[in-house]
Design an enzyme around this catalytic site. Sequence first.
Site, short mmCIF file in Angstrom:
data_model
loop_
_atom_site.label_atom_id
_atom_site.label_comp_id
_atom_site.label_asym_id
_atom_site.label_seq_id
_atom_site.Cartn_x
_atom_site.Cartn_y
_atom_site.Cartn_z
N GLY A 73 0.74 -1.32 0.06
CA GLY A 73 0.06 0.03 0.02
C GLY A 73 0.75 1.11 -0.04
O GLY A 73 0.16 2.28 0.12
N LYS A 74 2.09 1.12 -0.44
CA LYS A 74 2.79 2.51 -0.57
C LYS A 74 2.02 3.47 -1.61
O LYS A 74 1.77 4.62 -1.00
CB LYS A 74 4.07 2.22 -1.16
CG LYS A 74 5.01 1.35 -0.11
CD LYS A 74 6.46 0.71 -1.00
CE LYS A 74 6.20 0.22 -2.02
NZ LYS A 74 5.50 -1.03 -2.11
N THR A 75 1.85 3.20 -2.49
CA THR A 75 1.14 4.03 -3.52
C THR A 75 -0.29 4.62 -3.10
O THR A 75 -0.64 5.71 -3.27
CB THR A 75 1.09 3.78 -5.11
OG1 THR A 75 2.42 3.28 -5.38
CG2 THR A 75 0.93 4.66 -6.06
N GLY A 125 -1.38 -2.86 -11.24
CA GLY A 125 -1.57 -2.44 -9.88
C GLY A 125 -0.16 -2.32 -9.02
O GLY A 125 -0.37 -2.38 -7.78
N ILE A 126 0.89 -2.37 -9.73
CA ILE A 126 2.16 -2.26 -9.11
C ILE A 126 3.27 -1.14 -9.50
O ILE A 126 3.18 -0.88 -10.55
CB ILE A 126 2.96 -3.56 -9.00
CG1 ILE A 126 3.48 -3.93 -10.23
CG2 ILE A 126 2.21 -4.59 -8.44
CD1 ILE A 126 4.61 -5.14 -10.41
N HIS A 146 8.21 -4.78 -5.87
CA HIS A 146 8.61 -5.89 -6.23
C HIS A 146 10.05 -6.18 -6.19
O HIS A 146 11.04 -5.21 -6.40
CB HIS A 146 8.08 -5.93 -7.88
CG HIS A 146 8.30 -7.31 -8.45
ND1 HIS A 146 9.23 -8.08 -9.02
CD2 HIS A 146 7.45 -8.37 -8.44
CE1 HIS A 146 9.16 -9.15 -9.46
NE2 HIS A 146 7.96 -9.55 -9.36
N LYS A 150 -3.73 -0.54 6.34
CA LYS A 150 -4.91 -1.72 6.04
C LYS A 150 -5.48 -2.06 7.61
O LYS A 150 -5.92 -3.22 7.61
CB LYS A 150 -4.49 -2.92 5.31
CG LYS A 150 -3.75 -2.60 3.99
CD LYS A 150 -3.90 -3.79 3.23
CE LYS A 150 -3.05 -3.52 1.78
NZ LYS A 150 -2.73 -4.76 0.84
N ALA A 198 -5.15 3.30 3.95
CA ALA A 198 -5.26 4.12 2.69
C ALA A 198 -6.67 4.09 2.24
O ALA A 198 -6.99 5.11 1.47
CB ALA A 198 -4.12 3.57 1.76
#
Length: 587
Positions: free
Chosen positions: A17-19, A37-38, A80, A131, A198
């Site tokens: 969840g960084k972005t 999504g990465i 990643h 989260k 987030a």
Amino acid sequence: MVIRSPIVTFLGHVDHGKTSILDAIRHSSVLTREVGGITQMIGASEIPARYIREHCSEILALLKMEIVIPGLLVLDTPGHKAFLNLRKRGGELADLAVLVVDVSQGFQPQTWESLKILKHNKTPFIIAANKIDTVSGWRSEAGSFIGNSRKAGKDSLFSLDQKIYELVGSLGKEGLDSERYDRVSDFTKTVAIVPVSARTHEGIPDLLAILAGLSQKFLSKSLEISPESPAKGTVLEVKRETGLSTGMDAVIYDGTLRVGDRVFVGGINGPVEIKVRALLRPKAMDEIRDPKESFDNVREVVAASAVKIVASGCDEVLAGSLLSGEEGAYEEIARQLEAVDIRTEKAGVVIKADSLGSLEAMGALMREAKIPVKSYSIGAVSRKDIVEAEEIAKSDEFMGVILGFNVAVDSEVAKIAEDRNVPIIRNEVVYKIIEDYLAFVKERTEERKKRELAEIARGCRFSVLLGYVFRQSKPAVVGIEVEGGILKKGVRLLKKDGNFVGTLSDIQVDGKSVEKAEKGKRCAVSIEGAVVSRNLFEQDVIYAVVPEEAFRKLMEQRKFIAEDELSVLTEFAAMMRKKEPAWGMKW
């Protein structure tokens, strides 16, 4: 001297969840634009002080804190595993870091790797326990975590604390003391854990306020810069921009960079001097990876700033290199370049990517997968790449391939590649290119094995049909039905008792000669050496002779062979062993 914005890097495991946290801060949707999504390259955004004052007023009042820094310059790094170099780049740049951890999953491989980078660089950091909306019983809502925790019941607080203390335990294994941030008495000795979501935006004010507060209290001396001094910074990415030729994304952390300045950067073949033609600065709260309309065309940028630099000679620039207008920059950059690791082999695949950061990631994945690389380059696939791959294929068909990450192939080049049988494997998700390439190798390997099988004798059993004798001898021509396996021209034939019948010289179906016949097919065959009613009779069961070497190859590739043929081969082997007990036994 003036105080610049601290540079804050967000690191952590992929999908933690960084972005998403940065999207929650900026009220943006960068994650939805990320392929797969990465995050696959470093992003940068400027969070101005006015935004922090406006959105963190409750926490700032609680902490009795005034904002004096100009804001925060935040960097988003890929999670990643292939992007280790990009995380290192972000970690080395950071004044302060946020290690993002999914509170339900805890520490994962790239979390530990990121922690190792932070410890190596002695970068102070906090934990964003993301989260928390997934914690059983916790009712997450937008706003401060402190405010929400005061309304929470004992059971839900206990459930959350259990998750928090699992993180405390993980950090303890590394000799680090940690605690939920509102319980920390000494931030110099204890890592602060900030619970956030987030998805609901809970805890975002707490996170920003803590980052600003820690920067002001402990980093103020290191944030002092002289705006009059030459610029110093780091190249994040080198990328070909539509309509702008090749440019650089960079972070300036000292001094001022102006249009017209000449600065040194690291190049593929050594330090390179470039002249700045244009500077494009992301608008406040926008991202350096955003579309061009999100930028202001400026004459200068003062540290700390993210900026897109347009200059001649950028094609040779290496991402991660120092950018400097200071005296002695050439020698400093030359020393840095000794550590660059993009290796090539005499024979290997051809790699194309949209940026040097992507090339680094591709190189890391290739080494891990033990796939040799002949050449790396940035930009669209060209005729030159096809010629290079075609030449490689002459010695190794599996290596004569172009792997492209996020690059274009125009129709003319695609046609040339097709005509020359040069595969181009492209994907917009970097690790999927490796998966696609390995699938290609597997498919080609199976095709090769099938070709090899097509060239050797095959197992077959057929019966001579009653009433279908067309010629008695020289050669005998009879009607048959294939009961199992594949009947091919040129094979020798045996009866079940092991007696030789003759050699198959022709197969005809509907009066036309064919090369083979498979199970269930009725056809006429010509057998040299056979004489009907002497060594060949109606309703005889006949086997094709499979030489021992061919039998070995068939057994090695049995997964490509139909069950009916395997059954025939088993019968044939048993028949041969009656004559020679050791026949085919080693296979």
